[in-house]
Design a protein around this motif. Structure first.
Motif, PDB file in Angstrom:
ATOM      1  N   GLU A  35      11.379   9.897  19.817  1.00  9.02           N
ATOM      2  CA  GLU A  35      10.803   9.847  18.485  1.00  9.02           C
ATOM      3  C   GLU A  35       9.522   9.021  18.481  1.00  9.02           C
ATOM      4  OE1 GLU A  35      13.969   8.451  18.933  1.00  9.02           O
ATOM      5  OE2 GLU A  35      15.140  10.214  18.466  1.00  9.02           O
ATOM      6  N   VAL A  36       8.700   9.293  17.513  1.00  6.55           N
ATOM      7  CA  VAL A  36       7.488   8.503  17.303  1.00  6.55           C
ATOM      8  C   VAL A  36       7.871   7.220  16.569  1.00  6.55           C
ATOM      9  CG1 VAL A  36       5.250   8.458  16.142  1.00  6.55           C
ATOM     10  CG2 VAL A  36       6.056  10.569  17.210  1.00  6.55           C
ATOM     11  N   ALA A  37       7.355   6.091  17.018  1.00  5.27           N
ATOM     12  CA  ALA A  37       7.618   4.812  16.353  1.00  5.27           C
ATOM     13  C   ALA A  37       6.749   4.708  15.107  1.00  5.27           C
ATOM     14  CB  ALA A  37       7.324   3.652  17.295  1.00  5.27           C
ATOM     15  N   VAL A  38       7.375   4.371  13.978  1.00  5.16           N
ATOM     16  CA  VAL A  38       6.656   4.225  12.715  1.00  5.16           C
ATOM     17  C   VAL A  38       6.965   2.850  12.148  1.00  5.16           C
ATOM     18  CG1 VAL A  38       6.392   5.103  10.368  1.00  5.16           C
ATOM     19  CG2 VAL A  38       6.776   6.695  12.249  1.00  5.16           C
ATOM     20  N   GLU A  39       5.928   2.111  11.809  1.00 12.71           N
ATOM     21  CA  GLU A  39       6.096   0.822  11.149  1.00 12.71           C
ATOM     22  C   GLU A  39       5.460   0.899   9.765  1.00 12.71           C
ATOM     23  OE1 GLU A  39       6.172  -2.397  14.746  1.00 12.71           O
ATOM     24  OE2 GLU A  39       4.231  -1.859  13.932  1.00 12.71           O
ATOM     25  N   THR A  40       6.135   0.301   8.788  1.00 15.73           N
ATOM     26  CA  THR A  40       5.643   0.277   7.416  1.00 15.73           C
ATOM     27  C   THR A  40       5.545  -1.165   6.957  1.00 15.73           C
ATOM     28  OG1 THR A  40       6.764   2.370   6.996  1.00 15.73           O
ATOM     29  CG2 THR A  40       6.066   1.095   5.074  1.00 15.73           C
ATOM     30  N   LEU A  41       4.407  -1.526   6.391  1.00 18.59           N
ATOM     31  CA  LEU A  41       4.196  -2.864   5.857  1.00 18.59           C
ATOM     32  C   LEU A  41       3.878  -2.732   4.373  1.00 18.59           C
ATOM     33  CD1 LEU A  41       3.754  -5.932   6.186  1.00 18.59           C
ATOM     34  CD2 LEU A  41       1.387  -5.396   6.804  1.00 18.59           C
ATOM     35  N   GLU A  42       4.692  -3.367   3.526  1.00 11.54           N
ATOM     36  CA  GLU A  42       4.465  -3.377   2.086  1.00 11.54           C
ATOM     37  C   GLU A  42       3.842  -4.719   1.716  1.00 11.54           C
ATOM     38  OE1 GLU A  42       7.175  -3.240  -1.935  1.00 11.54           O
ATOM     39  OE2 GLU A  42       7.761  -1.985  -0.235  1.00 11.54           O
ATOM     40  N   ILE A  43       2.746  -4.668   0.969  1.00 13.66           N
ATOM     41  CA  ILE A  43       1.985  -5.873   0.633  1.00 13.66           C
ATOM     42  C   ILE A  43       1.895  -6.022  -0.875  1.00 13.66           C
ATOM     43  CG2 ILE A  43      -0.269  -6.990   0.823  1.00 13.66           C
ATOM     44  CD1 ILE A  43      -0.714  -5.404   3.382  1.00 13.66           C
ATOM     45  N   ALA A  44       2.163  -7.235  -1.375  1.00 16.14           N
ATOM     46  CA  ALA A  44       1.916  -7.573  -2.781  1.00 16.14           C
ATOM     47  C   ALA A  44       0.539  -8.227  -2.859  1.00 16.14           C
ATOM     48  CB  ALA A  44       2.991  -8.509  -3.294  1.00 16.14           C
ATOM     49  N   HIS A  45      -0.160  -8.000  -3.956  1.00 19.26           N
ATOM     50  CA  HIS A  45      -1.521  -8.560  -4.079  1.00 19.26           C
ATOM     51  C   HIS A  45      -1.864  -8.788  -5.542  1.00 19.26           C
ATOM     52  CE1 HIS A  45      -3.196  -4.738  -5.498  1.00 19.26           C
ATOM     53  NE2 HIS A  45      -2.344  -4.176  -4.654  1.00 19.26           N
ATOM     54  N   GLU A  46      -2.982  -9.495  -5.749  1.00 18.38           N
ATOM     55  CA  GLU A  46      -3.466  -9.785  -7.096  1.00 18.38           C
ATOM     56  C   GLU A  46      -4.763  -9.060  -7.408  1.00 18.38           C
ATOM     57  OE1 GLU A  46      -3.685 -14.020  -7.496  1.00 18.38           O
ATOM     58  OE2 GLU A  46      -1.526 -14.258  -7.392  1.00 18.38           O
ATOM     59  N   GLY A  47      -5.149  -8.134  -6.562  1.00 19.35           N
ATOM     60  CA  GLY A  47      -6.361  -7.356  -6.806  1.00 19.35           C
ATOM     61  C   GLY A  47      -6.737  -6.550  -5.588  1.00 19.35           C
ATOM     62  N   LEU A  48      -7.282  -5.350  -5.815  1.00 14.07           N
ATOM     63  CA  LEU A  48      -7.643  -4.454  -4.733  1.00 14.07           C
ATOM     64  C   LEU A  48      -8.905  -3.700  -5.117  1.00 14.07           C
ATOM     65  CD1 LEU A  48      -6.823  -2.867  -2.077  1.00 14.07           C
ATOM     66  CD2 LEU A  48      -5.736  -1.241  -3.609  1.00 14.07           C
ATOM     67  N   THR A  49      -9.894  -3.694  -4.219  1.00 17.40           N
ATOM     68  CA  THR A  49     -11.085  -2.882  -4.401  1.00 17.40           C
ATOM     69  C   THR A  49     -11.278  -2.046  -3.150  1.00 17.40           C
ATOM     70  OG1 THR A  49     -12.529  -4.639  -3.572  1.00 17.40           O
ATOM     71  CG2 THR A  49     -12.247  -4.501  -5.950  1.00 17.40           C
ATOM     72  N   ILE A  50     -11.819  -0.836  -3.322  1.00 21.73           N
ATOM     73  CA  ILE A  50     -12.071   0.084  -2.219  1.00 21.73           C
ATOM     74  C   ILE A  50     -13.557   0.316  -2.138  1.00 21.73           C
ATOM     75  CG2 ILE A  50     -11.646   2.385  -1.296  1.00 21.73           C
ATOM     76  CD1 ILE A  50      -9.030   2.394  -2.897  1.00 21.73           C
ATOM     77  N   GLU A  51     -14.104   0.174  -0.917  1.00 18.46           N
ATOM     78  CA  GLU A  51     -15.524   0.401  -0.687  1.00 18.46           C
ATOM     79  C   GLU A  51     -15.677   1.552   0.291  1.00 18.46           C
ATOM     80  OE1 GLU A  51     -17.210  -3.219   0.746  1.00 18.46           O
ATOM     81  OE2 GLU A  51     -16.691  -4.324  -1.071  1.00 18.46           O
ATOM     82  N   ASN A  52     -16.305   2.649  -0.129  1.00 22.93           N
ATOM     83  CA  ASN A  52     -16.596   3.771   0.759  1.00 22.93           C
ATOM     84  C   ASN A  52     -18.005   3.610   1.282  1.00 22.93           C
ATOM     85  OD1 ASN A  52     -14.127   4.935   0.314  1.00 22.93           O
ATOM     86  ND2 ASN A  52     -14.844   6.182  -1.368  1.00 22.93           N
ATOM     87  N   ASN A  53     -18.170   3.823   2.574  1.00 27.90           N
ATOM     88  CA  ASN A  53     -19.508   3.726   3.173  1.00 27.90           C
ATOM     89  C   ASN A  53     -20.211   5.043   3.138  1.00 27.90           C
ATOM     90  OD1 ASN A  53     -19.049   1.083   3.682  1.00 27.90           O
ATOM     91  ND2 ASN A  53     -18.432   1.378   5.782  1.00 27.90           N
TER      92      ASN A  53
END
Length: 53
Positions: A35-53
């Motif tokens: 099988e393929v190894a899959v890892e999942t990380l769940e993160i809590a945060h107080e703000g998120l911005t996305i910047e596309n180049n």
């Protein structure tokens, strides 16, 4: 955090404010399995911005 393109350059950049991990999950691996190894990380945060180049 960054998603890199095939040249190793950032394609998308996420900027996260005051983030911390709340859950880490991994696939159960077996010596006889292929099988393929899959890892999942769940993160809590107080703000998120996305910047596309």
């Amino acid at each position: 955090m960054s998603l890199l393109d095939e040249n190793g350059e950032p394609a998308v950049v996420w900027k996260v404010k005051n983030a911390f991990p709340v859950k880490l999950q991994s696939t159960d691996l077996k010596a006889e399995g292929n099988e393929v190894a899959v890892e999942t990380l769940e993160i809590a945060h107080e703000g998120l911005t996305i910047e596309n180049n």
